[in-house]
Design an enzyme around this catalytic site. Sequence first.
Site, PDB file in Angstrom:
ATOM      1  N   PRO A  88       0.826  -1.216   0.000  1.00  0.00           N
ATOM      2  CA  PRO A  88       0.000   0.000   0.000  1.00  0.00           C
ATOM      3  C   PRO A  88       0.860   1.267   0.000  1.00  0.00           C
ATOM      4  O   PRO A  88       0.360   2.349  -0.297  1.00  0.00           O
ATOM      5  CB  PRO A  88      -0.832  -0.124   1.278  1.00  0.00           C
ATOM      6  CG  PRO A  88      -0.138  -1.131   2.127  1.00  0.00           C
ATOM      7  CD  PRO A  88       0.652  -2.012   1.216  1.00  0.00           C
ATOM      8  N   ARG A 160      -1.195  -9.019 -20.750  1.00  0.00           N
ATOM      9  CA  ARG A 160      -2.002  -8.660 -21.919  1.00  0.00           C
ATOM     10  C   ARG A 160      -1.267  -7.736 -22.877  1.00  0.00           C
ATOM     11  O   ARG A 160      -1.694  -7.553 -24.021  1.00  0.00           O
ATOM     12  CB  ARG A 160      -3.349  -8.053 -21.513  1.00  0.00           C
ATOM     13  CG  ARG A 160      -3.271  -6.704 -20.868  1.00  0.00           C
ATOM     14  CD  ARG A 160      -4.648  -6.221 -20.433  1.00  0.00           C
ATOM     15  NE  ARG A 160      -5.505  -5.816 -21.545  1.00  0.00           N
ATOM     16  CZ  ARG A 160      -5.405  -4.666 -22.187  1.00  0.00           C
ATOM     17  NH1 ARG A 160      -4.471  -3.798 -21.868  1.00  0.00           N
ATOM     18  NH2 ARG A 160      -6.220  -4.358 -23.182  1.00  0.00           N
ATOM     19  N   ASP A 175      -6.138   1.418 -25.533  1.00  0.00           N
ATOM     20  CA  ASP A 175      -6.998   1.464 -24.355  1.00  0.00           C
ATOM     21  C   ASP A 175      -6.930   2.777 -23.590  1.00  0.00           C
ATOM     22  O   ASP A 175      -6.013   3.555 -23.753  1.00  0.00           O
ATOM     23  CB  ASP A 175      -6.600   0.369 -23.379  1.00  0.00           C
ATOM     24  CG  ASP A 175      -6.970  -1.007 -23.892  1.00  0.00           C
ATOM     25  OD1 ASP A 175      -7.783  -1.075 -24.825  1.00  0.00           O
ATOM     26  OD2 ASP A 175      -6.432  -1.984 -23.358  1.00  0.00           O
TER      27      ASP A 175
HETATM   28  C1  JEB Z   1      -0.340  -5.007  -0.639  1.00  0.00           C
HETATM   29  C2  JEB Z   1      -1.038  -5.504   1.989  1.00  0.00           C
HETATM   30  C3  JEB Z   1      -1.678  -4.165   4.882  1.00  0.00           C
HETATM   31  C4  JEB Z   1      -1.040  -1.754   6.035  1.00  0.00           C
HETATM   32  C5  JEB Z   1      -0.044  -2.589   5.638  1.00  0.00           C
HETATM   33  C6  JEB Z   1      -0.374  -3.808   5.039  1.00  0.00           C
HETATM   34  C7  JEB Z   1       0.593  -7.034   2.417  1.00  0.00           C
HETATM   35  N1  JEB Z   1      -3.131  -0.928  -3.276  1.00  0.00           N
HETATM   36  C8  JEB Z   1      -2.910  -1.742  -2.203  1.00  0.00           C
HETATM   37  N2  JEB Z   1      -3.605  -1.672  -1.070  1.00  0.00           N
HETATM   38  N3  JEB Z   1      -3.159  -2.567  -0.206  1.00  0.00           N
HETATM   39  C9  JEB Z   1      -2.151  -3.270  -0.783  1.00  0.00           C
HETATM   40  C10 JEB Z   1      -1.983  -2.756  -2.079  1.00  0.00           C
HETATM   41  C11 JEB Z   1      -1.074  -3.120  -3.146  1.00  0.00           C
HETATM   42  N4  JEB Z   1      -0.359  -3.400  -3.987  1.00  0.00           N
HETATM   43  C12 JEB Z   1      -1.408  -4.318  -0.061  1.00  0.00           C
HETATM   44  C13 JEB Z   1       0.402  -5.945   0.088  1.00  0.00           C
HETATM   45  C14 JEB Z   1       0.065  -6.191   1.409  1.00  0.00           C
HETATM   46  C15 JEB Z   1      -1.774  -4.596   1.278  1.00  0.00           C
HETATM   47  N5  JEB Z   1      -1.126  -5.925   3.289  1.00  0.00           N
HETATM   48  C16 JEB Z   1      -2.102  -5.460   4.239  1.00  0.00           C
HETATM   49  C17 JEB Z   1      -2.646  -3.279   5.283  1.00  0.00           C
HETATM   50  N6  JEB Z   1      -2.329  -2.097   5.845  1.00  0.00           N
HETATM   51  C18 JEB Z   1      -0.153  -6.845   3.551  1.00  0.00           C
END
Ligand code: JEB
Length: 235
Positions: A88, A160, A175
């Site tokens: 994230p 893709r 696209d």
């Molecule tokens: C990706 C994830 C987690 C804080 C830390 C971790 C591993 N756009 C996105 N949103 N969330 C993720 C992502 C991407 N790419 C994502 C990997 C992990 C979330 N978490 C949960 C939640 N809050 C653990």
Amino acid sequence: MRIDIVSIFPEYLAPLELSLVGKAREAGIVDIRVHDLREFATDKHRSVDDTPYGGGPGMVMLPEPWGAALDAIRTSVEQPPVLVIPSPSGYQFDQEAAAEVSDIEHVVIACGRYEGIDSRVAEHYAGRDDWAGVREYSIGDYVLAGGEAAALAMVEAAVRLKPGVLGNADSAVDDSFSKVDGAALEGPVFTRPPAWRNLEVPDVLLSGDHARIDAWRRQQAEERTRARRPDLPNP
Ligand code: JEB
């Protein structure tokens, strides 16, 4: 192209056997291998997580199973792979990033869970000269429970774009979000029947006047981009 995906939920990646990605695998365009991180845990309970240093909620993934899994994958190939870590807090995984990933010969995707993977894993593989780099990517500004759903999105977006994957060799570059034709969203699309539940297809699309059709489509795309995505370029 080869893609290795490591996860504690390997079954989550089963949809990669279907549809466009499944067909690309059958055609030999992409070789995708899914690994269970837990097979690389060495203690009696096959632990993959522990409490965070400094306190706070949740658990953090241990670096040791990740090191063992990633080293095993590296040992199985001759050329340095790129490590992709969905996060994230990552760089935006947009169409440009998808195109870059689609051009990498070997990508390893590390799917975390809990509060993520001990940060030393990314740091370690970024500093190793037998790896071709580490990219931490986010697929959007919302919080997922782990990296698997993001990995599915990244793999589909990248695969893709590979030559020979789409039926129409030109349609991938045409696209929404492609940098080729500006960056406007696409406008509405229609097919038969010409009237459905009292809704008519716009007359211009049935007119056969291709100059008018092109102008109408461009105007619809610009209006939609203005309304829905004022952050995107709009000529
Ligand atoms: C990706 C994830 C987690 C804080 C830390 C971790 C591993 N756009 C996105 N949103 N969330 C993720 C992502 C991407 N790419 C994502 C990997 C992990 C979330 N978490 C949960 C939640 N809050 C653990």
